[in-house]
Scaffold this active site. Structure first.
Site, PDB file in Angstrom:
ATOM      1  N   GLU A  83      -6.786  32.269   4.165  1.00  0.00           N
ATOM      2  CA  GLU A  83      -6.183  32.889   2.982  1.00  0.00           C
ATOM      3  C   GLU A  83      -7.230  33.298   1.946  1.00  0.00           C
ATOM      4  OE1 GLU A  83      -2.526  31.744   1.082  1.00  0.00           O
ATOM      5  OE2 GLU A  83      -2.376  30.021   2.425  1.00  0.00           O
ATOM      6  N   HIS A 114      -0.421  33.827   3.962  1.00  0.00           N
ATOM      7  CA  HIS A 114      -0.112  33.364   2.613  1.00  0.00           C
ATOM      8  C   HIS A 114       1.346  32.907   2.515  1.00  0.00           C
ATOM      9  CE1 HIS A 114      -0.435  33.104  -1.703  1.00  0.00           C
ATOM     10  NE2 HIS A 114       0.487  34.010  -1.899  1.00  0.00           N
ATOM     11  N   SER A 173       2.194  30.080  -4.544  1.00  0.00           N
ATOM     12  CA  SER A 173       1.415  31.221  -5.012  1.00  0.00           C
ATOM     13  C   SER A 173       1.286  31.190  -6.534  1.00  0.00           C
ATOM     14  CB  SER A 173       2.056  32.516  -4.507  1.00  0.00           C
ATOM     15  OG  SER A 173       1.162  33.602  -4.612  1.00  0.00           O
TER      16      SER A 173
END
Length: 279
Positions: free
Chosen positions: A220, A247, A129
């Protein structure tokens, strides 16, 4: 939960409370902390690991949450599958110091590993991320100064803080609070440009990058970030798009089978990279 927190500090506390219960690690994790030059390094391993090799991992959390301790479970699983020790720095979050503090801490962690005797080819970079974006920003910086690591892997990386990825508006995200991303970017960058390569590696220059594995879910919100990042990296990128996963689904090993499969894919990539005597 994160989308309803009133401040970054409260969101971080909520994440730290939940993480040990949700993101479970394997038994017998060895977690040691080392404070050096105002930076805490979290050393995580499971079982016997290969000496003189390390994975430098940058945790996610949208630059306001996460830590080496909260990521201990995931780090332990990666260490167990790869047979390599993990090093995760507690880089400064947006509520602790202004941009580019996180980037500076990431580079400092690399420099500390080099000072300990690790060679660039002994180090694999990893991140997820926001941490995946931070890792790729550091990777671009390292390649420009001629310090290519062995390889790198990114899980659902956030690489474009201009928020121009089409999937941010077309994909229904379950775990990523897209509605708060613009506010996070403002808090993180302050007056800095959103396309600053230290924050948005999509706009960075990579000089002979090593192999980079990128994993992302087809549904996503950050799907297009990953696809466009792979285009920038060119032949160095190995983009893997997974169907039906949330995610950073790799954190849910023990809950969904795709998590273990993705972690095994990462482990095979890392082991293959080290097996290639091309340095």
């Amino acid at each position: 939960m994160l989308s309803f927190q009133s401040s970054p500090a409260r969101a971080k506390r909520a994440f730290e409370f939940v993480a040990p219960w949700v993101f479970r690690g394997p038994p017998h994790i060895c977690h040691l902390t080392e404070a050096i030059e105002d930076l805490t390094l979290n050393w995580v391993s499971v079982g016997r690991t290969t000496p003189r090799r390390v994975i430098l991992y940058l945790h996610g959390g949208a630059y306001f949450a996460g830590s080496g301790a909260s990521y201990r479970g995931l780090l332990g699983r990666i260490s167990k599958l790869t047979g390599i020790r993990m090093c995760a720095p507690d880089y400064r979050l947006l509520q602790d110091a202004p941009f580019p503090a996180a980037f500076e801490d990431a580079v400092l962690a690399w420099d500390l590993l080099i000072a300990k005797g690790y060679r660039p080819q002994d180090i694999v970079l990893g991140g997820d991320s926001a941490g995946g974006g931070l890792m790729l920003a550091m990777l671009a910086h390292l390649t420009q100064r001629g310090q290519q690591p062995r390889a790198a892997f990114a899980m659902s990386p956030w690489v474009d803080l201009t928020l121009l990825g089409k999937s941010l508006t077309t994909k229904q995200e379950v775990l990523l609070p897209v509605s708060r991303m613009d506010d996070v970017v403002d808090r993180y960058l302050g007056s800095a440009a959103r396309n600053d390569p230290r924050a948005s590696p999509l706009f960075a220059k990579f000089d002979r990058p090593p192999p980079v594995l990128i994993q992302v879910g087809s549904g996503e919100a950050l799907r297009d970030d990953a696809v466009r990042m792979a285009d920038v990296l060119g032949d160095a990128a190995d983009l893997r798009i997974w169907d039906g996963v949330p995610h950073v689904w790799q954190m849910f090993d023990g809950y969904i089978p795709e998590a273990r499969k993705a972690l095994r894919e990462i482990a095979e990539f890392v082991q293959t990279s080290f097996a290639m005597d091309n340095r």
